[in-house]
Scaffold this active site. Structure first.
Site, PDB file in Angstrom:
ATOM      1  N   HIS A   1       0.814  -0.803   0.104  1.00  0.00           N
ATOM      2  CA  HIS A   1       0.170   0.065  -0.130  1.00  0.00           C
ATOM      3  C   HIS A   1       1.083   1.745   0.213  1.00  0.00           C
ATOM      4  O   HIS A   1       0.544   2.174  -0.577  1.00  0.00           O
ATOM      5  CB  HIS A   1      -1.061  -0.165   1.460  1.00  0.00           C
ATOM      6  CG  HIS A   1      -2.460   0.800   0.880  1.00  0.00           C
ATOM      7  ND1 HIS A   1      -2.558   1.391   0.126  1.00  0.00           N
ATOM      8  CD2 HIS A   1      -3.422   0.214   1.256  1.00  0.00           C
ATOM      9  CE1 HIS A   1      -3.954   1.275   0.187  1.00  0.00           C
ATOM     10  NE2 HIS A   1      -4.353   1.269   0.827  1.00  0.00           N
TER      11      HIS A   1
ATOM     12  N   ASP B   1     -11.300  -6.794 -18.190  1.00  0.00           N
ATOM     13  CA  ASP B   1     -11.176  -7.620 -18.842  1.00  0.00           C
ATOM     14  C   ASP B   1      -9.810  -8.388 -19.968  1.00  0.00           C
ATOM     15  O   ASP B   1      -9.550  -7.802 -20.213  1.00  0.00           O
ATOM     16  CB  ASP B   1     -12.541  -7.253 -19.865  1.00  0.00           C
ATOM     17  CG  ASP B   1     -12.200  -8.176 -21.288  1.00  0.00           C
ATOM     18  OD1 ASP B   1     -12.161  -9.807 -20.279  1.00  0.00           O
ATOM     19  OD2 ASP B   1     -13.509  -8.248 -22.275  1.00  0.00           O
TER      20      ASP B   1
END
Length: 295
Positions: free
Chosen positions: A28, A244
Site C-alpha cells: 500500500h 477484461d
C-alpha cells in the site's frame, strides 16, 4: 513469511468449471485503490492488444516532502487516541466476523433524507456521506464505546484532482480526510450533524491540505489500525467491471483484510445501490445489524 513485502504479487486460480480468479496483493506504500485499478485495467488492455487508455505517471518525486517539512495546517488524522474503552481486549476475546449489508436506492434515499433533515446544517449530501454517517454512528454504539472515547472517521481522498495542475495517471497514494469527536457526541447528535462533519472534512481537502498531510507523515506517527477509529474506503466509482483480460468482464470482486475498516462497493446493478462490507466482533456485529435496518 517474507521479510520484505513485494510491491505486487498476482495469482491465477483455475476451476474445473472453466472459470478462474485473479488474486492481487500489493504494497500500500506504492498504490492506492485508484492506482491499482488503473494498473489492472492497463494490464487487461495490454493482454487484449490494445493501446493504453491512461498513461501512468511513475515519477514519485513530484510529491516528495520538502526539507524541513512545512505543515501549514493541522489534521485530526494524526491526533493520538487512547483506547479508554478497551476495544483491544474485545477484539482479542470475541470471534471476529465479516458481514455485508446491501443498501438499495430506496434505502439510500431514506438515509439522505435523514441526513438533511436540518437544512441549516447540511442541505444536500451524497449517498457516501449519508451512509458513512450511519455506519460510523452504528459501529460506535455496537462497540459500546465510552462517552469520552475519542473516535476518528478516516477515508481516502484522491489527491490527483486536488493538485494544480491535476495529475491523472499518477501512481501513488491518497491522503486521508478525517472527522474527530467523542463517542458521546457522535451518539447524541442528529445524523444531519454527523453528515455535516463528513461533508466539511471532504471540502477541507485542497492542495494545501495535501502538502500539509504529506509533511505531517514525516513528523507524526499515523496509527491507521487503531480500533477506536473507522477507516472507510469507497470503491463505488472504481471501474472494476471493465477488467477484461479477453474472457469477458468479471462476475464479482472481493477484498482482503479490512480490520478495523469498512468498504463501500457498487452492488453491480444498473440501479446504483451500495454494499457495505464490515468486520466486527460477533456480538457487536449483531447489534450493528439491528442499528442499520431502515425498514
Amino acid at each position: 513469511m517474507l521479510e520484505v513485502t513485494p510491491f505486487l504479487t498476482a495469482q491465477v486460480t483455475k476451476f474445473r468449471c472453466g472459470g478462474f480468479t485473479v488474486g492481487i496483493a500489493f504494497n500500500h506504500c506504492m498504490f492506492d485503490g485508484t492506482s491499482l485499478m488503473n494498473f489492472m485495467n492497463s494490464w487487461t488492455e495490454i493482454a487484449r492488444g490494445r493501446p493504453l487508455s491512461l498513461i501512468p505517471r511513475h515519477d514519485r518525486t513530484i510529491m516528495k516532502s520538502r526539507v524541513p517539512p512545512q505543515i501549514t495546517g493541522t489534521s485530526d488524522s494524526f491526533v493520538h487516541i487512547s483506547d479508554v474503552s478497551d476495544l483491544k481486549a474485545l477484539y482479542e476475546e470475541e470471534q471476529i466476523v465479516w458481514k455485508s449489508f446491501h443498501f438499495d436506492n430506496q434505502k439510500l434515499a431514506t438515509l439522505k433524507k435523514m441526513a438533511t433533515t436540518d437544512e441549516q446544517i447540511i442541505s444536500s449530501c451524497s449517498s457516501f456521506v449519508a451512509l458513512a454517517a450511519l455506519v460510523w454512528r452504528a459501529r460506535t454504539i455496537a462497540l459500546k464505546m465510552k462517552p469520552d472515547q475519542l473516535s476518528k472517521l478516516l477515508f481516502p481522498v484522491d489527491l490527483r484532482s486536488k493538485m494544480k495542475p491535476p495529475m491523472p495517471g499518477y501512481i501513488g497514494n491518497a491522503v486521508k480526510a478525517c472527522c474527530l469527536c467523542t463517542a458521546g457526541e457522535l451518539i447524541d447528535e442528529p445524523m444531519s450533524f454527523t453528515a455535516g462533519r463528513i461533508q466539511e472534512a471532504i471540502e477541507r481537502v485542497n492542495e494545501d491540505y495535501v502538502w500539509s498531510w504529506i509533511h505531517s507523515l514525516d513528523v507524526y506517527q499515523f496509527d491507521l489500525l487503531s480500533l477506536t477509529s473507522l477507516v472507510l474506503v469507497s470503491w463505488q466509482r472504481f471501474d472494476y467491471g471493465s477488467t477484461d483480460f479477453g474472457w469477458g468482464k468479471p462476475r464479482t470482486l472481493g477484498t482482503g483484510d479490512l480490520s478495523p475498516g469498512c468498504l463501500f462497493m457498487a452492488d453491480g446493478s444498473e440501479k446504483g445501490g451500495i454494499v457495505a462490507v464490515l468486520v466486527l466482533p460477533l456480538l457487536a456485529m449483531n447489534t450493528f445489524e439491528k442499528l442499520v435496518q431502515l425498514e
